[in-house]
Every structure is written in structure tokens, then in C-alpha cells.
Enzyme design. Structure first.
Site, PDB file in Angstrom:
ATOM      1  CB  SER A 110      -1.191  -0.268   1.375  1.00 21.39           C
ATOM      2  OG  SER A 110      -1.149   1.355   1.525  1.00 21.39           O
ATOM      3  CE1 TYR A 134      -6.201   5.041  -2.103  1.00 17.99           C
ATOM      4  CE2 TYR A 134      -4.162   4.589  -0.829  1.00 17.99           C
ATOM      5  CZ  TYR A 134      -5.703   4.848  -1.425  1.00 17.99           C
ATOM      6  OH  TYR A 134      -6.544   3.846  -0.487  1.00 17.99           O
ATOM      7  CB  THR A 160      -6.234   2.208  -5.016  1.00 18.48           C
ATOM      8  OG1 THR A 160      -5.738   1.285  -4.811  1.00 18.48           O
ATOM      9  CG2 THR A 160      -7.602   3.014  -4.326  1.00 18.48           C
ATOM     10  CE  LYS A 236      -7.589  -2.847  -3.677  1.00 17.94           C
ATOM     11  NZ  LYS A 236      -7.998  -2.102  -2.822  1.00 17.94           N
ATOM     12  CG  HIS A 260     -11.363   0.210  -0.571  1.00 18.68           C
ATOM     13  ND1 HIS A 260     -10.355   1.250  -1.714  1.00 18.68           N
ATOM     14  CD2 HIS A 260     -10.906   0.490   0.088  1.00 18.68           C
ATOM     15  CE1 HIS A 260      -9.324   1.645  -1.010  1.00 18.68           C
ATOM     16  NE2 HIS A 260      -8.990   1.448   0.433  1.00 18.68           N
TER      17      HIS A 260
HETATM   18  C1  LIG Z   1      -7.324  -2.343   6.667  1.00 18.90           C
HETATM   19  C2  LIG Z   1      -7.692  -1.697   5.543  1.00 18.90           C
HETATM   20  C3  LIG Z   1      -7.106  -0.959   5.054  1.00 18.90           C
HETATM   21  C4  LIG Z   1      -6.943  -1.019   4.117  1.00 18.90           C
HETATM   22  N1  LIG Z   1      -5.926  -0.389   2.760  1.00 18.90           N
HETATM   23  C5  LIG Z   1      -5.998  -0.307   1.708  1.00 18.90           C
HETATM   24  C6  LIG Z   1      -4.967   0.658   1.204  1.00 18.90           C
HETATM   25  O1  LIG Z   1      -4.211   1.303   2.162  1.00 18.90           O
HETATM   26  N2  LIG Z   1      -5.401   0.679  -0.136  1.00 18.90           N
HETATM   27  C7  LIG Z   1      -6.176   0.253  -1.100  1.00 18.90           C
HETATM   28  O2  LIG Z   1      -6.518  -0.035  -2.221  1.00 18.90           O
HETATM   29  N3  LIG Z   1      -7.089  -0.962  -0.741  1.00 18.90           N
HETATM   30  C8  LIG Z   1      -6.977  -0.972   1.441  1.00 18.90           C
HETATM   31  N4  LIG Z   1      -7.938  -1.407   1.629  1.00 18.90           N
HETATM   32  C9  LIG Z   1      -8.542  -2.814   0.948  1.00 18.90           C
HETATM   33  C10 LIG Z   1      -7.942  -3.582  -0.121  1.00 18.90           C
HETATM   34  O3  LIG Z   1      -6.683  -4.075  -0.449  1.00 18.90           O
HETATM   35  C11 LIG Z   1      -8.616  -4.630  -0.413  1.00 18.90           C
HETATM   36  O4  LIG Z   1      -9.653  -4.656  -1.325  1.00 18.90           O
HETATM   37  C12 LIG Z   1     -10.126  -5.166   0.920  1.00 18.90           C
HETATM   38  O5  LIG Z   1      -9.735  -5.290   2.092  1.00 18.90           O
HETATM   39  C13 LIG Z   1     -10.602  -6.213   0.143  1.00 18.90           C
HETATM   40  O6  LIG Z   1     -11.568  -7.068   1.035  1.00 18.90           O
HETATM   41  P1  LIG Z   1     -11.444  -8.187   2.116  1.00 18.90           P
HETATM   42  O7  LIG Z   1     -10.671  -7.450   2.932  1.00 18.90           O
HETATM   43  O8  LIG Z   1     -12.367  -9.024   1.922  1.00 18.90           O
HETATM   44  O9  LIG Z   1     -10.748  -9.516   1.345  1.00 18.90           O
HETATM   45  C14 LIG Z   1      -7.858  -1.415   2.744  1.00 18.90           C
HETATM   46  C15 LIG Z   1      -8.654  -2.999   3.260  1.00 18.90           C
HETATM   47  C16 LIG Z   1      -8.344  -2.639   5.041  1.00 18.90           C
HETATM   48  C17 LIG Z   1      -9.126  -4.139   5.531  1.00 18.90           C
END
Ligand SMILES: Cc1cc2nc3c(=O)[nH]c(=O)nc-3n(C[C@H](O)[C@H](O)[C@H](O)COP(=O)(O)O)c2cc1C
Length: 389
Positions: A110, A134, A160, A236, A260
Site C-alpha cells: 500500500s 493513490y 486505486t 483497482k 475496497h
Molecule cells: C484495514 C484495511 C486497510 C486497507 N487499506 C487499503 C489501502 O491502503 N489501499 C487500497 O487500495 N486498499 C486498501 N484496502 C482495501 C483492500 O486492498 C481490499 O480491497 C479489501 O480489503 C478486500 O476485501 P477483504 O478484506 O474482504 O479481503 C484496505 C482494506 C482494509 C481492511
């Protein structure tokens, strides 16, 4: 306290992580947007699908290898980008990267990680890194960050696009979650922050704040594509078939169907529900990945059956890290891979390419075509007729 039984599956890791983590950190990690409907639906969409078993098929030579972005992967599981892993384990993203390397799992780091990509790329053996971006306020900053990541060894950039603003995360707000002062988004330090203006009296706190002036548009993606010809660039956060077509027209190298993890706009469809429409729009011209709700090997099989080439895990990776750092995350990935192999065997699929809609019991067997773009290809149990419309 009785000793904890060793986790056997992703949900065991989730349960044990919850018992270990501070409730505010759990709320940050787990919460969906608003009422958590999309976050919940990401799971129920998988649960609603029944698989079709096929018996007596030869499985000699079975494997889970695939080609993705010019690389051969040994299995179709990637680690999704998520911020600040040190919130759940003191080794932070280093633990994640070690587990990724140990299991040959691509890691998408990330932009909001607490560990610099240079430090992870120096780990031996280095994991296959992607870097998530981002769009920053100034295009030059976005490009500088992308270039830094590529120099440090990132093989692909993942932009993203579904989170120009934070979702309304009431559960996180209620918990009082605050980022501890020792944890930073190291890649973003020194880059121009979005300078929010005070909205005028009666004005909109969002629309009159200037915050959205920095929100990316298709023109920014086209610009980045032009600046970095030949660099694998993925988007994404695509759910809509028209957006998928537009991304394809701009020359992106792949798409991640994602909402997300249900953390942004609540009541968006589950990613599994959106996948068939995106797959029809893309027609196999670039690879499609999916994340959101993957907790079992059967979920991976279902995502592949409906048009994804591979999947990413978000929260489950953080749950495993919270329970036992790198060894637990490596174990979880092996568990998911093992479950996928069992599911492939019992549905008679020798290879990932052999996993198609015919492994799904309640699949729509009519050809809906693009005219019925909302058709998921899945017949909802109890509702007669083709598809869910
Ligand atoms: C705590 C947390 C932080 C996240 N931070 C980011 C991030 O920094 N950038 C991003 O593109 N997606 C972020 N996501 C989304 C994840 O990349 C992903 O799309 C999502 O967690 C997938 O669903 P799942 O948790 O059910 O596997 C985050 C998700 C969580 C749970």
C-alpha cells in the site's frame, strides 16, 4: 486462559485476531462503510453459490500455476494492499513480505504502508512486489512515487480509483480509532498534502473544501499511462462494465474488481456480483483480479469460475499477521491454496484454466450477452429463470 487451538482456516484467524487486538484497531480493520451492507454482501455472494461436483475425472498433472502480467505464479492468491500493518503486528509489512516470499505470493504494497518499499525489496528472498498508488494532489508527486517504487523493484503499479474520499466508517468512528503517533505512511511524507479549505457559511464541507480538486479523473490515468509506457499499470476498484471498457481503452494492463472490502460506498454490489459484467466487457483482453470476501478455497474457485484470473486477500492477511506474524500469514496462504486444490479436485478441474461457469450449480445457462449487463450469471436459489437479472 486455556491455550488457543491452532487456527485451521481464515475464519479461525479472524476469531483469534479479534480476541488479541485492541477493539479500536479491530474496528478500523474490520469495519465496512456505513451499515456494512456491502462488506457483508461480499461474503453472502460467495455463500449463495452452490458448486457442481464432477466425479471420476482424471487429475494427473493437476496444478494451480498461472501466467499473470508476464510472470508464472504458483497459485492465484495475492495479498491486497492495506495500510499500516504495524497496527496488528510489531514487524509490520516486513512480516507480510516474508510470508509473501516464503509462499511465492505476490504482495501489493500500500502507498499507506508504514515500511518503505526499498526496505522490503531488500529482504531475501524478495517477494514479488506490486505497489499501490493513490493519485496525489500534484501529478508530478504521483509520478515521482511511482518511479521510486519501480526503482525499488516493484513489477507493477496498482492505481486505486475507488476511494477519492474516505467512506463513512461509523463503526471505526464509534470505536475512537486514532493512528498512533509512531506509525506513518512513509511513502507520502514530504509530498504535498491536500489543503482543505474552510467551507464558507452554509457551504458544503466536502464540495466547497477543495478536497475533490485533487481527486483523480480518467485524464490522470491517461497521463500516467503516457508517462510510463511499458510499465504494468492496473486499476483497482472497478465494478462497472463501462468503466472497465474505458480502462481497457486507456491501455491499462489489468483490472481489479474491488469495492475496497466494502469500506467506501455502502450498498455497492458484492464484487462477485459485479465480476461477470466486467468479464463480459473485457472479453479476456486483459487479466481481471477480484478481492472482497475471499475466505475459503471454494471462494477462489467461484471467483475464477465467473471470470477472475486470480484473487487478493485483504483482511484475512491482517488477521493472520495479528495472530502470529509472518509464519501465521504463510500458513493461512497455504491453507487457502490447499482448500482451492481440494475444491478443484472435487469439481474435476485439473488446472485453473479448466475452472469455468460449469463448476457452478446455480449458474445461468442461457447466454445473456451484453444487452443484459446486470445479469450476474448466477441464478438465485428460489428464483426461477435465468440469472438474477
Ligand atoms: C484495514 C484495511 C486497510 C486497507 N487499506 C487499503 C489501502 O491502503 N489501499 C487500497 O487500495 N486498499 C486498501 N484496502 C482495501 C483492500 O486492498 C481490499 O480491497 C479489501 O480489503 C478486500 O476485501 P477483504 O478484506 O474482504 O479481503 C484496505 C482494506 C482494509 C481492511
Amino acid at each position: 486462559m486455556p491455550p488457543m487451538t491452532p487456527p485451521l482456516c481464515a475464519q479461525d484467524y479472524a476469531k483469534q485476531a479479534r480476541e488479541r487486538l485492541d477493539p479500536a484497531i479491530w474496528a478500523w480493520l474490520e469495519s465496512g462503510g456505513a451499515d456494512g451492507i456491502t462488506a457483508r454482501d461480499n461474503r453472502t455472494a460467495f455463500e449463495a453459490i452452490r458448486l457442481r461436483s464432477r466425479v471420476l475425472r482424471p487429475m494427473t498433472g493437476a496444478h494451480t500455476r498461472l501466467q499473470l502480467g508476464g510472470a508464472t505464479l504458483s497459485h492465484p492468491i495475492l495479498i491486497a494492499p492495506s495500510s499500516w500493518h504495524a497496527l496488528v503486528h510489531p514487524d509490520g509489512e516486513r512480516a507480510t513480505a516474508l510470508a509473501a516470499a516464503a509462499t511465492s505470493t505476490p504482495l501489493v504494497l500500500s502507498a499507506q504502508s508504514g515500511t518503505a518499499i526499498e526496505d522490503l525489496a531488500a529482504l531475501a528472498p524478495a517477494p514479488t512486489l506490486g505497489f499501490q498508488l493513490y493519485a496525489l494532489v500534484r501529478r508530478e508527486d504521483t509520478l515521482a512515487l511511482a518511479t521510486r517504487a519501480l526503482r525499488a523493484g516493484a513489477r507493477a503499479l496498482v492505481m486505486t480509483v475507488d476511494a477519492p474520499v474516505n467512506g463513512v466508517r461509523n463503526a471505526e468512528q464509534r470505536s475512537g480509532f486514532a493512528l498512533p503517533p509512531h506509525i506513518h505512511s512513509v511513502h507520502l511524507q514530504g509530498l504535498s498534502p491536500v489543503a482543505a479549505r474552510q467551507a464558507p457559511p452554509g457551504g458544503s464541507p466536502l464540495f466547497d473544501s477543495g478536497l475533490l480538486d485533487a481527486a483523480p479523473t480518467w485524464a490522470d490515468i491517461a497521463w500516467l499511462r503516457e508517462q510510463l509506457p511499458g510499465t504494468p499499470l492496473w486499476l483497482k476498484g472497478i465494478l462497472d462494465p463501462d468503466d472497465a471498457r474505458q480502462a481497457l481503452d486507456l491501455g491499462v494492463d489489468g483490472i481489479i474488481v474491488s469495492n475496497h472490502g466494502g469500506r467506501c460506498l455502502d450498498t455497492l454490489p458484492a464484487t462477485l456480483e459485479a465480476l461477470p459484467g466486467v468479464a463480459r466487457a473485457i472479453e479476456g483482453r486483459i487479466p481481471i483480479l477480484l478481492d472482497g470476501g475471499i475466505r475459503r478455497g471454494t471462494d477462489i474457485l467461484k471467483a475464477l469460475a465467473l471470470g477472475a484470473q486470480a484473487v487478493l486477500i485483504g483482511r484475512p492477511a491482517l488477521h493472520a499477521l495479528a495472530v502470529g506474524g509472518a509464519p501465521s500469514l504463510a500458513h493461512l496462504i497455504q491453507v487457502l491454496r490447499g482448500e482451492l486444490e481440494v475444491a478443484m479436485t472435487l469439481t474435476g478441474c485439473r488446472t485453473l484454466a479448466g475452472i469455468g461457469p460449469d463448476v457452478i450449480w446455480n449458474a445461468c445457462r442461457t447466454t445473456c450477452g451484453d444487452g443484459v449487463s446486470a445479469c450476474t450469471g448466477i441464478r438465485t436459489p428460489g428464483i426461477p429463470g435465468p440469472g438474477t437479472g
